[in-house]
Design a protein around this motif. Sequence first.
Motif, PDB file in Angstrom:
ATOM      1  N   ILE A 294       1.103  22.512 -44.528  1.00 29.51           N
ATOM      2  CA  ILE A 294       2.542  22.665 -44.740  1.00 29.51           C
ATOM      3  C   ILE A 294       2.816  24.140 -44.986  1.00 29.51           C
ATOM      4  O   ILE A 294       2.356  24.704 -45.983  1.00 29.51           O
ATOM      5  CB  ILE A 294       3.028  21.827 -45.939  1.00 29.51           C
ATOM      6  N   VAL A 295       3.507  24.765 -44.051  1.00 26.14           N
ATOM      7  CA  VAL A 295       3.866  26.178 -44.193  1.00 26.14           C
ATOM      8  C   VAL A 295       5.126  26.261 -45.046  1.00 26.14           C
ATOM      9  O   VAL A 295       6.191  25.787 -44.652  1.00 26.14           O
ATOM     10  CB  VAL A 295       4.089  26.832 -42.822  1.00 26.14           C
ATOM     11  N   TYR A 296       4.989  26.869 -46.209  1.00 27.35           N
ATOM     12  CA  TYR A 296       6.070  26.902 -47.202  1.00 27.35           C
ATOM     13  C   TYR A 296       6.702  28.293 -47.225  1.00 27.35           C
ATOM     14  O   TYR A 296       6.043  29.274 -47.549  1.00 27.35           O
ATOM     15  CB  TYR A 296       5.492  26.550 -48.575  1.00 27.35           C
ATOM     16  N   GLU A 297       7.991  28.350 -46.851  1.00 34.24           N
ATOM     17  CA  GLU A 297       8.755  29.592 -46.977  1.00 34.24           C
ATOM     18  C   GLU A 297       9.519  29.610 -48.295  1.00 34.24           C
ATOM     19  O   GLU A 297       9.477  30.578 -49.049  1.00 34.24           O
ATOM     20  CB  GLU A 297       9.727  29.739 -45.807  1.00 34.24           C
ATOM     21  N   ARG A 298      10.247  28.532 -48.559  1.00 34.86           N
ATOM     22  CA  ARG A 298      10.948  28.331 -49.818  1.00 34.86           C
ATOM     23  C   ARG A 298      11.135  26.833 -49.997  1.00 34.86           C
ATOM     24  O   ARG A 298      10.766  26.056 -49.114  1.00 34.86           O
ATOM     25  CB  ARG A 298      12.303  29.065 -49.841  1.00 34.86           C
ATOM     26  N   HIS A 299      11.692  26.408 -51.123  1.00 33.15           N
ATOM     27  CA  HIS A 299      11.728  24.982 -51.441  1.00 33.15           C
ATOM     28  C   HIS A 299      12.492  24.150 -50.416  1.00 33.15           C
ATOM     29  O   HIS A 299      12.235  22.966 -50.258  1.00 33.15           O
ATOM     30  CB  HIS A 299      12.328  24.780 -52.839  1.00 33.15           C
ATOM     31  N   ASP A 300      13.428  24.779 -49.699  1.00 30.68           N
ATOM     32  CA  ASP A 300      14.203  24.035 -48.708  1.00 30.68           C
ATOM     33  C   ASP A 300      13.865  24.443 -47.277  1.00 30.68           C
ATOM     34  O   ASP A 300      14.620  24.165 -46.345  1.00 30.68           O
ATOM     35  CB  ASP A 300      15.705  24.234 -48.959  1.00 30.68           C
ATOM     36  N   CYS A 301      12.719  25.083 -47.083  1.00 35.58           N
ATOM     37  CA  CYS A 301      12.298  25.511 -45.748  1.00 35.58           C
ATOM     38  C   CYS A 301      10.784  25.404 -45.634  1.00 35.58           C
ATOM     39  O   CYS A 301      10.052  26.320 -46.050  1.00 35.58           O
ATOM     40  CB  CYS A 301      12.771  26.938 -45.473  1.00 35.58           C
ATOM     41  N   MET A 302      10.321  24.280 -45.102  1.00 38.54           N
ATOM     42  CA  MET A 302       8.895  24.034 -44.904  1.00 38.54           C
ATOM     43  C   MET A 302       8.683  23.431 -43.528  1.00 38.54           C
ATOM     44  O   MET A 302       9.596  22.820 -42.967  1.00 38.54           O
ATOM     45  CB  MET A 302       8.366  23.073 -45.977  1.00 38.54           C
TER      46      MET A 302
ATOM     47  N   LEU B 105       9.135  15.470 -47.017  1.00 38.98           N
ATOM     48  CA  LEU B 105      10.154  16.498 -46.781  1.00 38.98           C
ATOM     49  C   LEU B 105      10.085  17.120 -45.393  1.00 38.98           C
ATOM     50  O   LEU B 105      11.048  17.755 -44.962  1.00 38.98           O
ATOM     51  CB  LEU B 105      10.025  17.602 -47.837  1.00 38.98           C
ATOM     52  N   VAL B 106       8.952  16.951 -44.686  1.00 35.68           N
ATOM     53  CA  VAL B 106       8.802  17.640 -43.402  1.00 35.68           C
ATOM     54  C   VAL B 106       8.611  16.693 -42.217  1.00 35.68           C
ATOM     55  O   VAL B 106       8.640  17.140 -41.067  1.00 35.68           O
ATOM     56  CB  VAL B 106       7.620  18.630 -43.438  1.00 35.68           C
ATOM     57  N   LEU B 107       8.413  15.404 -42.452  1.00 36.94           N
ATOM     58  CA  LEU B 107       8.102  14.488 -41.353  1.00 36.94           C
ATOM     59  C   LEU B 107       9.266  14.336 -40.381  1.00 36.94           C
ATOM     60  O   LEU B 107      10.421  14.637 -40.697  1.00 36.94           O
ATOM     61  CB  LEU B 107       7.672  13.116 -41.894  1.00 36.94           C
ATOM     62  N   SER B 108       8.947  13.847 -39.178  1.00 35.10           N
ATOM     63  CA  SER B 108       9.967  13.580 -38.167  1.00 35.10           C
ATOM     64  C   SER B 108      10.682  12.278 -38.499  1.00 35.10           C
ATOM     65  O   SER B 108      10.031  11.248 -38.737  1.00 35.10           O
ATOM     66  CB  SER B 108       9.318  13.452 -36.782  1.00 35.10           C
ATOM     67  N   HIS B 109      11.993  12.306 -38.528  1.00 38.10           N
ATOM     68  CA  HIS B 109      12.780  11.134 -38.903  1.00 38.10           C
ATOM     69  C   HIS B 109      13.018  10.237 -37.691  1.00 38.10           C
ATOM     70  O   HIS B 109      13.945  10.444 -36.916  1.00 38.10           O
ATOM     71  CB  HIS B 109      14.123  11.568 -39.507  1.00 38.10           C
ATOM     72  N   ARG B 110      12.152   9.238 -37.547  1.00 43.34           N
ATOM     73  CA  ARG B 110      12.375   8.240 -36.501  1.00 43.34           C
ATOM     74  C   ARG B 110      13.373   7.184 -36.977  1.00 43.34           C
ATOM     75  O   ARG B 110      14.003   6.498 -36.183  1.00 43.34           O
ATOM     76  CB  ARG B 110      11.046   7.579 -36.130  1.00 43.34           C
ATOM     77  N   THR B 111      13.476   7.049 -38.289  1.00 46.74           N
ATOM     78  CA  THR B 111      14.428   6.130 -38.925  1.00 46.74           C
ATOM     79  C   THR B 111      14.888   6.774 -40.222  1.00 46.74           C
ATOM     80  O   THR B 111      14.389   7.835 -40.622  1.00 46.74           O
ATOM     81  CB  THR B 111      13.758   4.778 -39.265  1.00 46.74           C
ATOM     82  N   GLN B 112      15.814   6.139 -40.912  1.00 40.07           N
ATOM     83  CA  GLN B 112      16.164   6.572 -42.261  1.00 40.07           C
ATOM     84  C   GLN B 112      14.928   6.414 -43.136  1.00 40.07           C
ATOM     85  O   GLN B 112      14.182   5.440 -43.013  1.00 40.07           O
ATOM     86  CB  GLN B 112      17.296   5.723 -42.825  1.00 40.07           C
TER      87      GLN B 112
ATOM     88  N   PRO C 184      24.530  22.111 -62.078  1.00 39.24           N
ATOM     89  CA  PRO C 184      24.095  21.081 -61.136  1.00 39.24           C
ATOM     90  C   PRO C 184      23.899  21.648 -59.741  1.00 39.24           C
ATOM     91  O   PRO C 184      24.652  22.512 -59.298  1.00 39.24           O
ATOM     92  CB  PRO C 184      25.246  20.062 -61.151  1.00 39.24           C
ATOM     93  N   ASN C 185      22.872  21.175 -59.061  1.00 39.25           N
ATOM     94  CA  ASN C 185      22.626  21.583 -57.686  1.00 39.25           C
ATOM     95  C   ASN C 185      23.662  20.936 -56.772  1.00 39.25           C
ATOM     96  O   ASN C 185      23.859  19.724 -56.789  1.00 39.25           O
ATOM     97  CB  ASN C 185      21.207  21.154 -57.281  1.00 39.25           C
ATOM     98  N   GLY C 186      24.326  21.744 -55.968  1.00 38.97           N
ATOM     99  CA  GLY C 186      25.373  21.235 -55.089  1.00 38.97           C
ATOM    100  C   GLY C 186      24.863  20.384 -53.946  1.00 38.97           C
ATOM    101  O   GLY C 186      25.639  19.731 -53.261  1.00 38.97           O
ATOM    102  N   GLU C 187      23.509  20.369 -53.718  1.00 39.41           N
ATOM    103  CA  GLU C 187      22.956  19.624 -52.591  1.00 39.41           C
ATOM    104  C   GLU C 187      22.377  18.279 -53.022  1.00 39.41           C
ATOM    105  O   GLU C 187      21.580  17.692 -52.303  1.00 39.41           O
ATOM    106  CB  GLU C 187      21.865  20.454 -51.916  1.00 39.41           C
ATOM    107  N   ALA C 188      22.736  17.791 -54.181  1.00 40.08           N
ATOM    108  CA  ALA C 188      22.191  16.522 -54.668  1.00 40.08           C
ATOM    109  C   ALA C 188      22.554  15.375 -53.725  1.00 40.08           C
ATOM    110  O   ALA C 188      23.686  15.279 -53.245  1.00 40.08           O
ATOM    111  CB  ALA C 188      22.707  16.231 -56.068  1.00 40.08           C
ATOM    112  N   ARG C 189      21.570  14.487 -53.462  1.00 39.44           N
ATOM    113  CA  ARG C 189      21.814  13.352 -52.580  1.00 39.44           C
ATOM    114  C   ARG C 189      22.561  12.256 -53.325  1.00 39.44           C
ATOM    115  O   ARG C 189      22.333  12.022 -54.495  1.00 39.44           O
ATOM    116  CB  ARG C 189      20.496  12.792 -52.045  1.00 39.44           C
ATOM    117  N   GLY C 190      23.407  11.557 -52.608  1.00 41.38           N
ATOM    118  CA  GLY C 190      24.134  10.441 -53.195  1.00 41.38           C
ATOM    119  C   GLY C 190      23.408   9.135 -52.944  1.00 41.38           C
ATOM    120  O   GLY C 190      22.184   9.059 -53.009  1.00 41.38           O
ATOM    121  N   HIS C 191      24.176   8.115 -52.608  1.00 40.16           N
ATOM    122  CA  HIS C 191      23.611   6.777 -52.417  1.00 40.16           C
ATOM    123  C   HIS C 191      22.648   6.740 -51.233  1.00 40.16           C
ATOM    124  O   HIS C 191      22.947   7.232 -50.146  1.00 40.16           O
ATOM    125  CB  HIS C 191      24.749   5.783 -52.179  1.00 40.16           C
TER     126      HIS C 191
END
Length: 311
Positions: free
Chosen positions: A23-31, A83-90, A291-298
């Motif tokens: 896993i190539v890590y640039e920052r917490h939201d870029c891998m 966090l990095v896998l290909s999303h074939r489904t939700q 609070p982080n503005g990118e928090a996930r909801g439901h």
Amino acid sequence: MLPTDPTKKISFTRCIKEGDLVIVYERHDCMKAVKVCQNSAFQNRFGAFKHSDWIGKPFGSMVFSNKGGFVYLLAPTPELWTLVLSHRTQILYIADISFVIMYLELVPGCLVLESGTGSGSLTTSLARAVAPTGHVYTFDFHEQRAASAREDFERTGVSSFVTVGVRDIQGQGFPDEFSGLADSIFLDLPQPWLAIPSAKKMLKQDGILCSFSPCIEQVQHSCESLRLNFTDIRTFEILLRTYEIRQWRADCGQGTGGGSAGSIRHKRKQHLIEGSGEQENPHNSTVMARPNGEARGHTGYLTFARLKCLS
């Protein structure tokens, strides 16, 4: 990681070799997940990184590009893979996954049945939870998705603990060979109530079932089906709220002029200290949380139920 038999080992303490997934890590939201190849290079905004420079380094190393930029080479743990896998489904994310593993009471040696392999996010974490002596049998009705999941499990090193099958669990139920053997079952299906009768036959006495559903109507229908043979039926919605903790420095000059202009100057002089290397004066800085503005909801509802013991 668990100390295991070398033939069935989930360990990233060794050095990186050709063919490994990192896993190539640039920052917490870029891998990004990258397969190491001797003659290849990884390129990003920081420059080109030769794979040959990675080979022989331990996981967690910092490596530099031809332009002096750097990234970290991390092991493909289930948390990072999600966090990095290909999303074939939700997919399920870390908050839901950790809750599922805890409430299914998974420990090394458990046998788990899963229906709805999807992208394999949960399956990878289930495999680590039951290793080295347990096993996860996961099923998906879509043959291409199942094949892609097998490839991913090989890449992430958990294939020894996971068997992927192609089967319509809603229509056919689980294979009879697992009757009375499963410690836990996880369902991620559009109509989970159709699979509950089969799941009941597969579970050991006092075994636990979990069903993930995005809609509350699915939950209601499933709970009606669970009442006959299950007890301790509970439904949860996991809402995770993260906070940013940062240090700010306020250089408050003796500004002249009106309050409005002074306020603007004050805001412009207030800046974030992130790895500046300066010796910070504690009297001019403060720690702020927001609070982080990118928090996930439901994401969905998790319904758990325990098989009734025979009287």
